[in-house]
Design a protein around this motif. Structure first.
Motif, PDB file in Angstrom:
ATOM      1  N   SER A 183      -1.652  10.702 -17.239  1.00  9.56           N
ATOM      2  CA  SER A 183      -2.672  10.685 -16.195  1.00  9.56           C
ATOM      3  C   SER A 183      -2.883   9.258 -15.698  1.00  9.56           C
ATOM      4  CB  SER A 183      -3.985  11.247 -16.743  1.00  9.56           C
ATOM      5  OG  SER A 183      -4.986  11.268 -15.752  1.00  9.56           O
ATOM      6  N   PHE A 184      -3.109   9.141 -14.382  1.00  6.34           N
ATOM      7  CA  PHE A 184      -3.402   7.857 -13.757  1.00  6.34           C
ATOM      8  C   PHE A 184      -4.780   7.952 -13.097  1.00  6.34           C
ATOM      9  CE2 PHE A 184       1.120   8.244 -13.982  1.00  6.34           C
ATOM     10  CZ  PHE A 184       1.607   6.973 -14.197  1.00  6.34           C
ATOM     11  N   THR A 185      -5.593   6.933 -13.283  1.00  9.56           N
ATOM     12  CA  THR A 185      -6.874   6.823 -12.604  1.00  9.56           C
ATOM     13  C   THR A 185      -6.726   5.835 -11.460  1.00  9.56           C
ATOM     14  OG1 THR A 185      -8.076   7.270 -14.660  1.00  9.56           O
ATOM     15  CG2 THR A 185      -9.317   6.284 -12.840  1.00  9.56           C
ATOM     16  N   VAL A 186      -7.055   6.274 -10.243  1.00  6.28           N
ATOM     17  CA  VAL A 186      -6.979   5.419  -9.070  1.00  6.28           C
ATOM     18  C   VAL A 186      -8.420   5.081  -8.677  1.00  6.28           C
ATOM     19  CG1 VAL A 186      -6.107   5.158  -6.721  1.00  6.28           C
ATOM     20  CG2 VAL A 186      -4.865   6.597  -8.364  1.00  6.28           C
ATOM     21  N   VAL A 187      -8.874   3.912  -9.074  1.00  4.08           N
ATOM     22  CA  VAL A 187     -10.250   3.485  -8.809  1.00  4.08           C
ATOM     23  C   VAL A 187     -10.328   2.992  -7.370  1.00  4.08           C
ATOM     24  CG1 VAL A 187     -12.142   2.005  -9.544  1.00  4.08           C
ATOM     25  CG2 VAL A 187     -10.495   2.854 -11.228  1.00  4.08           C
ATOM     26  N   LEU A 206      -0.350  -7.636  -4.098  1.00  2.02           N
ATOM     27  CA  LEU A 206      -0.236  -6.535  -5.043  1.00  2.02           C
ATOM     28  C   LEU A 206       0.200  -7.118  -6.383  1.00  2.02           C
ATOM     29  CD1 LEU A 206       1.246  -3.057  -4.382  1.00  2.02           C
ATOM     30  CD2 LEU A 206       2.035  -4.332  -6.361  1.00  2.02           C
ATOM     31  N   THR A 207      -0.536  -6.774  -7.443  1.00  6.70           N
ATOM     32  CA  THR A 207      -0.245  -7.265  -8.786  1.00  6.70           C
ATOM     33  C   THR A 207      -0.046  -6.078  -9.717  1.00  6.70           C
ATOM     34  OG1 THR A 207      -1.648  -9.195  -8.384  1.00  6.70           O
ATOM     35  CG2 THR A 207      -1.045  -8.733 -10.665  1.00  6.70           C
ATOM     36  N   VAL A 208       1.017  -6.155 -10.536  1.00  6.94           N
ATOM     37  CA  VAL A 208       1.350  -5.032 -11.414  1.00  6.94           C
ATOM     38  C   VAL A 208       1.566  -5.532 -12.830  1.00  6.94           C
ATOM     39  CG1 VAL A 208       2.783  -2.987 -11.706  1.00  6.94           C
ATOM     40  CG2 VAL A 208       2.587  -4.034  -9.450  1.00  6.94           C
ATOM     41  N   GLY A 209       0.942  -4.869 -13.788  1.00 11.34           N
ATOM     42  CA  GLY A 209       1.197  -5.094 -15.197  1.00 11.34           C
ATOM     43  C   GLY A 209       1.313  -3.758 -15.898  1.00 11.34           C
ATOM     44  N   PRO A 210       1.651  -3.734 -17.167  1.00 13.39           N
ATOM     45  CA  PRO A 210       1.811  -2.461 -17.881  1.00 13.39           C
ATOM     46  C   PRO A 210       0.562  -1.592 -17.892  1.00 13.39           C
ATOM     47  CG  PRO A 210       2.779  -4.262 -19.132  1.00 13.39           C
ATOM     48  CD  PRO A 210       2.020  -4.890 -18.003  1.00 13.39           C
ATOM     49  N   ASP A 211      -0.615  -2.214 -17.769  1.00 16.42           N
ATOM     50  CA  ASP A 211      -1.866  -1.459 -17.882  1.00 16.42           C
ATOM     51  C   ASP A 211      -2.538  -1.154 -16.551  1.00 16.42           C
ATOM     52  OD1 ASP A 211      -1.836  -1.370 -20.736  1.00 16.42           O
ATOM     53  OD2 ASP A 211      -2.462  -3.467 -20.741  1.00 16.42           O
ATOM     54  N   GLU A 212      -2.099  -1.788 -15.455  1.00 17.98           N
ATOM     55  CA  GLU A 212      -2.715  -1.499 -14.171  1.00 17.98           C
ATOM     56  C   GLU A 212      -1.879  -2.038 -13.021  1.00 17.98           C
ATOM     57  OE1 GLU A 212      -6.579  -3.403 -14.184  1.00 17.98           O
ATOM     58  OE2 GLU A 212      -5.779  -5.112 -13.077  1.00 17.98           O
ATOM     59  N   LEU A 213      -2.073  -1.407 -11.881  1.00 21.12           N
ATOM     60  CA  LEU A 213      -1.526  -1.877 -10.612  1.00 21.12           C
ATOM     61  C   LEU A 213      -2.717  -2.129  -9.708  1.00 21.12           C
ATOM     62  CD1 LEU A 213       1.460  -0.385  -8.628  1.00 21.12           C
ATOM     63  CD2 LEU A 213      -0.657  -0.991  -7.490  1.00 21.12           C
ATOM     64  N   ARG A 214      -2.807  -3.360  -9.172  1.00 20.60           N
ATOM     65  CA  ARG A 214      -3.999  -3.744  -8.404  1.00 20.60           C
ATOM     66  C   ARG A 214      -3.598  -4.112  -6.977  1.00 20.60           C
ATOM     67  NH1 ARG A 214      -9.178  -5.782  -9.897  1.00 20.60           N
ATOM     68  NH2 ARG A 214      -8.530  -5.554 -12.080  1.00 20.60           N
ATOM     69  N   VAL A 215      -4.270  -3.503  -6.012  1.00 20.97           N
ATOM     70  CA  VAL A 215      -4.062  -3.794  -4.595  1.00 20.97           C
ATOM     71  C   VAL A 215      -5.171  -4.728  -4.139  1.00 20.97           C
ATOM     72  CG1 VAL A 215      -3.943  -2.835  -2.274  1.00 20.97           C
ATOM     73  CG2 VAL A 215      -2.938  -1.574  -4.189  1.00 20.97           C
ATOM     74  N   GLY A 216      -4.824  -5.946  -3.705  1.00 26.35           N
ATOM     75  CA  GLY A 216      -5.831  -6.907  -3.297  1.00 26.35           C
ATOM     76  C   GLY A 216      -6.650  -7.377  -4.487  1.00 26.35           C
ATOM     77  N   ALA A 217      -7.828  -7.911  -4.205  1.00 26.27           N
ATOM     78  CA  ALA A 217      -8.683  -8.426  -5.269  1.00 26.27           C
ATOM     79  C   ALA A 217      -9.326  -7.302  -6.061  1.00 26.27           C
ATOM     80  CB  ALA A 217      -9.754  -9.341  -4.680  1.00 26.27           C
ATOM     81  N   ASP A 218      -9.906  -6.324  -5.360  1.00 23.81           N
ATOM     82  CA  ASP A 218     -10.582  -5.237  -6.066  1.00 23.81           C
ATOM     83  C   ASP A 218     -10.577  -3.948  -5.246  1.00 23.81           C
ATOM     84  OD1 ASP A 218     -12.304  -5.892  -4.061  1.00 23.81           O
ATOM     85  OD2 ASP A 218     -14.034  -6.300  -5.345  1.00 23.81           O
ATOM     86  N   HIS A 219      -9.640  -3.841  -4.317  1.00 22.34           N
ATOM     87  CA  HIS A 219      -9.656  -2.699  -3.391  1.00 22.34           C
ATOM     88  C   HIS A 219      -9.302  -1.397  -4.096  1.00 22.34           C
ATOM     89  CE1 HIS A 219      -9.489  -0.484   0.300  1.00 22.34           C
ATOM     90  NE2 HIS A 219      -8.200  -0.242   0.184  1.00 22.34           N
TER      91      HIS A 219
END
Length: 302
Positions: free
Chosen positions: A198-202, A131-144
């Protein structure tokens, strides 16, 4: 309708990667996308991640799944959920909808601070793995799964175990990551009174939707889609309300990957007079039959 069951515990100890939840399945014309429980916690259909929320107010942090003063409703009977949590001076309101514009598929999670004071909004994701987190996004795995706020977060967290203690202590805004069988990350955003974020969960490596939208607009689209559905006229208002809610749920179920669910939805959609949606469900069933991925279902009845 199909309901996904992940147990009943609100906050087990120790917390699993994605805490167990039971709730309402939401989705779009492509089928189900997520499950939302009665306190607005959002979970992946396969249980691989979950999303929690809370607010740091003047008195303390209020975490939705630990609060008593939380209530939920559907917006215009659509698979669009609104959950309100009482905080000092008013409510913090979450709205969740699934969007699919043909370019990308995502959840839109909106928060409205309807209280008289500003709060710090905390959005926490639990999962397993990287899990990687920065001010502009939170990413689970590589692209999940990618969670993107509509403004940079003022603080971020990535840690093994429960991330809420780090949220409470006020983490710095910097890139951070963690990898474990039980990992949590958070985005913390300042939310002034009467404002929205608002948050977008891709979802699952999809693209971002080409057009920004909001849950209320999604709900209005569902009302148009189901406007021609048959209505029922019975003395029991609760039954009438249940039917209005079932119809859009059937439209979501028409795109379910489980051919048995889609086949059942097709029969009821025909009954509701939504024959195009029923045909969409039947196409999915036929494809599943051609691929040999279904058993025990007769095509004669669909």
């Amino acid at each position: 309708m199909k309901r996904l069951r992940f147990g009943r515990s609100r906050r087990p100890a120790p917390a699993p990667a994605a805490p167990s939840i039971e709730g309402i399945v939401i989705g779009d014309l492509g089928g189900p996308t997520a499950v939302v429980d009665d306190v607005g916690r959002i979970g992946a259909l396969d249980g691989s991640w979950s999303l929690e929320w809370g607010a740091g107010a003047d008195d303390r942090w209020h975490v939705a799944h630990e609060e008593v003063a939380v209530r939920q409703r559907r917006i215009v009977d659509a698979p669009v959920l609104e959950t309100a949590m009482r905080i000092p001076g008013g409510d913090l309101v979450q709205r969740v909808a699934s969007v699919n514009d043909g370019q990308g598929r995502a959840l839109v999670v909106e928060y409205h601070n309807a209280s008289a004071e500003g709060v710090a909004l905390g959005l926490v994701v639990r999962t397993a793995g990287l899990l990687t987190v920065g001010p502009d996004e939170l990413r689970v795995g590589a692209d999940h799964v990618i969670v993107c706020p509509d403004r940079p977060a003022g603080g971020v967290v990535a840690t093994g175990g429960d991330p809420w203690p780090a949220v409470f202590s006020g983490p710095p805004a910097e890139l951070t990551h963690a990898e474990a069988t039980d990992v949590g990350g958070a985005l913390i955003v300042a939310l002034p009174h009467r404002q929205r974020v608002s948050f977008t969960v891709v979802l699952d490596g999809s693209r971002h939707p080409a057009r920004a939208t909001d849950p209320e607009s999604v709900a209005a689209g569902w009302r148009v889609l189901t406007a021609d559905a048959a209505s029922i006229d019975v003395p029991d208002p609760a039954l009438v309300e249940a039917w209005r809610r079932i119809v859009p749920d059937l439209v979501v179920a028409a795109g379910d990957r489980d051919a048995h669910v889609a086949a059942e939805a097709a029969w009821f959609l025909d009954l509701a007079g939504l024959h195009e949606e029923a045909d969409r469900a039947r196409v999915g069933v036929v494809v599943a039959a051609d691929q040999g991925s279904m058993r025990g279902l007769s095509l004669i009845h669909i």
